[in-house]
Design a protein around this motif. Structure first.
Motif, short mmCIF file in Angstrom:
data_model
loop_
_atom_site.label_atom_id
_atom_site.label_comp_id
_atom_site.label_asym_id
_atom_site.label_seq_id
_atom_site.Cartn_x
_atom_site.Cartn_y
_atom_site.Cartn_z
N THR A 274 0.81 -1.22 0.00
CA THR A 274 0.00 0.00 0.00
C THR A 274 0.84 1.27 0.00
O THR A 274 0.32 2.36 -0.22
N ASN A 275 2.15 1.12 0.28
CA ASN A 275 3.07 2.26 0.45
C ASN A 275 2.68 3.16 1.60
O ASN A 275 3.10 4.32 1.67
N LYS A 276 1.90 2.62 2.52
CA LYS A 276 1.53 3.38 3.72
C LYS A 276 2.44 2.98 4.88
O LYS A 276 2.82 1.82 5.00
N GLY A 277 2.77 3.95 5.71
CA GLY A 277 3.65 3.70 6.83
C GLY A 277 2.95 3.89 8.17
O GLY A 277 1.93 4.59 8.25
N GLU A 278 3.50 3.26 9.19
CA GLU A 278 2.98 3.45 10.55
C GLU A 278 4.08 3.21 11.55
O GLU A 278 5.02 2.44 11.32
N PHE A 279 3.96 3.88 12.69
CA PHE A 279 4.90 3.69 13.77
C PHE A 279 4.70 2.31 14.39
O PHE A 279 3.56 1.86 14.56
N ILE A 280 5.80 1.64 14.71
CA ILE A 280 5.70 0.36 15.41
C ILE A 280 5.67 0.65 16.90
O ILE A 280 6.69 1.01 17.50
N GLU A 281 4.49 0.52 17.48
CA GLU A 281 4.28 0.92 18.87
C GLU A 281 3.49 -0.11 19.67
O GLU A 281 3.04 0.18 20.78
N ASP A 282 3.32 -1.30 19.12
CA ASP A 282 2.64 -2.37 19.85
C ASP A 282 3.19 -3.69 19.35
O ASP A 282 4.14 -3.73 18.56
N ASN A 283 2.59 -4.80 19.78
CA ASN A 283 3.17 -6.11 19.47
C ASN A 283 2.59 -6.77 18.21
O ASN A 283 2.84 -7.95 17.97
N ARG A 284 1.87 -6.01 17.39
CA ARG A 284 1.29 -6.61 16.18
C ARG A 284 2.35 -7.12 15.21
O ARG A 284 2.12 -8.04 14.45
N PHE A 285 3.51 -6.50 15.23
CA PHE A 285 4.58 -6.88 14.30
C PHE A 285 5.54 -7.90 14.91
O PHE A 285 6.43 -8.39 14.22
N LEU A 286 5.39 -8.22 16.19
CA LEU A 286 6.32 -9.10 16.88
C LEU A 286 6.05 -10.56 16.53
O LEU A 286 4.93 -11.05 16.68
N LEU A 287 7.09 -11.27 16.08
CA LEU A 287 6.93 -12.64 15.61
C LEU A 287 7.50 -13.68 16.57
O LEU A 287 7.32 -14.88 16.35
N ALA A 288 8.18 -13.25 17.62
CA ALA A 288 8.81 -14.19 18.56
C ALA A 288 8.25 -13.97 19.96
O ALA A 288 7.84 -12.86 20.31
N PRO A 289 8.23 -15.02 20.79
CA PRO A 289 7.78 -14.84 22.18
C PRO A 289 8.79 -14.03 22.98
O PRO A 289 9.99 -14.05 22.70
N THR A 290 8.30 -13.32 23.97
CA THR A 290 9.18 -12.55 24.85
C THR A 290 9.82 -13.47 25.90
O THR A 290 9.34 -14.57 26.16
N LEU A 291 10.88 -12.98 26.51
CA LEU A 291 11.50 -13.71 27.62
C LEU A 291 10.50 -13.92 28.75
O LEU A 291 10.56 -14.92 29.46
N PHE A 292 9.60 -12.96 28.93
CA PHE A 292 8.59 -13.08 30.00
C PHE A 292 7.69 -14.28 29.75
O PHE A 292 7.41 -15.07 30.67
N GLU A 293 7.23 -14.43 28.53
CA GLU A 293 6.36 -15.56 28.19
C GLU A 293 7.07 -16.89 28.44
O GLU A 293 6.47 -17.82 29.02
N ILE A 294 8.32 -16.98 28.02
CA ILE A 294 9.04 -18.24 28.17
C ILE A 294 9.41 -18.50 29.62
O ILE A 294 9.36 -19.64 30.09
N ALA A 295 9.75 -17.45 30.36
CA ALA A 295 10.05 -17.61 31.78
C ALA A 295 8.84 -18.14 32.54
O ALA A 295 8.97 -18.97 33.45
N LYS A 296 7.67 -17.68 32.16
CA LYS A 296 6.44 -18.16 32.81
C LYS A 296 6.10 -19.58 32.37
O LYS A 296 5.80 -20.45 33.20
N ALA A 297 6.17 -19.83 31.07
CA ALA A 297 5.79 -21.14 30.54
C ALA A 297 6.72 -22.24 31.04
O ALA A 297 6.28 -23.38 31.25
N SER A 298 8.00 -21.90 31.25
CA SER A 298 8.97 -22.90 31.70
C SER A 298 8.98 -23.07 33.22
O SER A 298 9.75 -23.87 33.74
N LYS A 299 8.15 -22.29 33.92
CA LYS A 299 8.09 -22.31 35.38
C LYS A 299 9.34 -21.71 36.03
O LYS A 299 9.57 -21.91 37.22
N PHE A 300 10.16 -20.99 35.24
CA PHE A 300 11.30 -20.30 35.84
C PHE A 300 10.82 -19.22 36.80
O PHE A 300 11.40 -19.03 37.87
N ALA A 301 9.76 -18.51 36.41
CA ALA A 301 9.30 -17.37 37.18
C ALA A 301 7.82 -17.50 37.54
O ALA A 301 7.00 -17.84 36.68
N ASP A 302 7.52 -17.23 38.79
CA ASP A 302 6.13 -17.06 39.19
C ASP A 302 5.66 -15.65 38.86
O ASP A 302 4.48 -15.42 38.58
N LYS A 303 6.61 -14.71 38.88
CA LYS A 303 6.25 -13.32 38.63
C LYS A 303 7.32 -12.66 37.76
O LYS A 303 8.52 -12.79 38.02
#
Length: 369
Positions: free
Chosen positions: A75-104
Motif C-alpha cells: 500500500t506504500n503506507k507507513g505506521e509507527f511500530i508501537e505495539d506487538n502486532r509486528f512481533l513474531l517471537a515470544p518474549t522472555l517473560f512468556e518463556i520464563a512463565k511457561a517454563s516455570k522459571f518465574a512465578d512473577k
C-alpha cells in the motif's frame, strides 16, 4: 536449591564512552566482581530493534522488528511500530512463565511504545511516561518524558517493586533524551548516570544474590550533515523515497534524523545503479540490496526496504526538503553507534560468552532448555 533471580537493565545509549566518562562506583564494583564485555548492538542501532532483540533473545530475522517505522510495500503506507502486532517471537517473560522459571515477571520502560511491544507474559508492566497511580505513590510524581529525572523515577520504581514483589525476572529499559542532548563529559550526562548508579547500588544491596546484566541498545554521536537518500536518488534520475529507521514520535530526541535508512525504489530493477550512486555519495558508508542486508545483519527480509544504507560517523539520514543539509544533532542508527557494554554480575557465564547485547536473552533461554 537457591532460587535464581534476574534483572536485565538496558541503559538507552549507555555506551562505553558515557560509562567511562562518569564516576560510577556501583557499575565498577559489579564489573570487578563479575565481568565487563565490549560487545555489539544489532544494526540498525535503534531502540525498537535492540530492545526487542534483547527481550526475545533473537535477531530481527526471527522477531520481525527491523525499524521504528514500518512501510507496507503493498500500500506504500507507513505506521509507527508501537505495539506487538509486528512481533513474531515470544518474549522472555512468556518463556520464563511457561517454563516455570518465574512465578512473577516485570517490565519497566520509560516509553509507552516499548511497554505495548513487550508486555506479553508480564505480571507487572510499567511505563514511566504514564505509570499506574500505585507506582506514583512508590516512586514519586511523574516526570516529563524529555527530562533527566524520568529515568531516575524508573529505577526507583524498579527498586521498590523488587523490595515489595521480588519478581524472579525483570527487564528495565530507560530512555536516551539526555544522551541526545549532552556529550559524555557534560555535567547533565554525568549527573544522570551517577544517580542511576546510586539506585542500582541500592538494588544490589537489598538483594546481593540477584543476577544482574547491564547493557545498552546503542551509542550516541554528534552529527553535522543530513542526507535524504530518496531525494538524492530522484535527483539522479532514479525515482525513490527513503525512511530513516529512527523515525518515531519522540522527535525532540533526534528530529527523526538517524544513521540508517531504508530506501524504496519505484523500480527495483534500478537497485544496482542506485547502490552505485549511493556509495559514491559523501556521508554514505554502506549500501546493501535487500537480500544482502537481510543476510549480513540478520534482518527480516519482508520488513525492510529495497536498499539498506548506513551513514558515516558524522552523517544522518532524514526526510528533507533538499538532498543534503547541514545539521547539529546527536543521534544513532549506524555501525558507529553499534558498540555497547555488557556488565554481568552473579552470572553463570563469562564475558566471552557474549558477542551481542541480545546474548543476554539468548543465553537465558538456552539455560531453560
Amino acid at each position: 536449591m537457591k532460587r535464581r533471580k534476574i534483572l536485565i537493565l538496558c541503559i538507552d545509549a549507555g555506551s562505553h564512552d558515557y560509562l567511562a566518562a562518569s564516576d560510577l562506583p556501583t557499575l565498577q564494583k559489579l564489573a570487578k566482581a563479575g565481568f565487563y564485555r565490549h560487545a555489539n548492538a544489532v544494526i540498525p542501532s535503534v531502540t525498537n530493534v535492540n530492545n526487542v532483540s534483547i527481550a526475545t533473545g533473537t535477531f530481527p530475522e526471527t522477531h520481525g522488528i527491523t525499524t521504528n517505522y514500518h512501510v507496507d510495500r503493498a500500500t506504500n503506507k507507513g505506521e509507527f511500530i508501537e505495539d506487538n502486532r509486528f512481533l513474531l517471537a515470544p518474549t522472555l517473560f512468556e518463556i520464563a512463565k511457561a517454563s516455570k522459571f518465574a512465578d512473577k515477571t516485570a517490565l519497566f520502560v520509560t516509553k509507552k511504545k516499548l511497554l505495548r511491544m513487550l508486555e506479553t507474559g508480564t505480571d507487572i508492566a510499567v511505563a514511566a511516561e504514564n505509570p499506574p497511580s500505585e507506582y506514583i505513590q512508590m516512586a514519586g510524581e511523574v516526570e516529563p518524558i524529555y527530562s533527566i529525572e524520568i529515568n531516575w523515577w524508573l529505577l526507583r520504581a524498579v527498586r521498590e517493586t523488587l523490595r515489595r514483589d521480588d519478581p524472579e525476572f525483570v527487564y528495565c529499559s530507560t530512555t536516551d533524551w539526555v544522551q541526545h542532548k549532552y556529550a559524555p563529559d557534560a555535567d547533565p550526562s554525568q549527573r544522570h548516570l551517577a544517580i542511576l548508579d546510586q539506585i542500582i547500588g541500592e538494588i544490589v544491596d537489598a538483594d546481593p544474590g540477584r543476577e544482574i546484566y547491564i547493557t545498552a541498545d546503542h551509542g550516541m554521536l554528534a552529527k553535522t550533515t543530513a542526507l535524504d537518500p530518496g531525494h538524492l536518488l530522484t535527483e539522479q534520475g532514479i525515482p525513490a523515497s527513503a525512511i530513516p529507521i529512527i523515525k518515531d514520535r519522540y522527535i525532540a530526541h533526534h528530529g527523526n534524523l538517524g544513521g540508517a535508512a531504508y530506501v524504496f525504489l519505484k523500480n527495483r530493477a534500478d537497485t544496482p545503479k542506485a547502490i552505485e550512486t549511493l556509495l559514491s555519495t559523501p556521508g554514505i558508508e554502506e549500501a546493501y540490496a535487500a537480500e544482502d542486508a537481510a543476510c549480513t545483519f540478520r534482518l527480516h527480509r519482508e520488513r525492510i526496504g529495497d536498499i539498506f544504507v548506513l551513514a558515516d560517523k558524522t552523517t544522518v539520514f532524514g526526510e528533507l526538503e533538499t538532498a543534503v543539509e547541514p545539521t547539529s544533532v546527536r543521534s544513532h542508527g549506524s555501525r558507529h553507534e553499534s558498540y555497547v557494554p555488557i556488565i554481568g554480575y552473579n552470572s553463570p557465564w563469562s564475558a566471552t560468552d557474549f558477542e551481542y547485547n541480545l546474548d543476554i536473552g539468548r543465553l537465558f533461554l538456552e539455560s531453560l532448555r
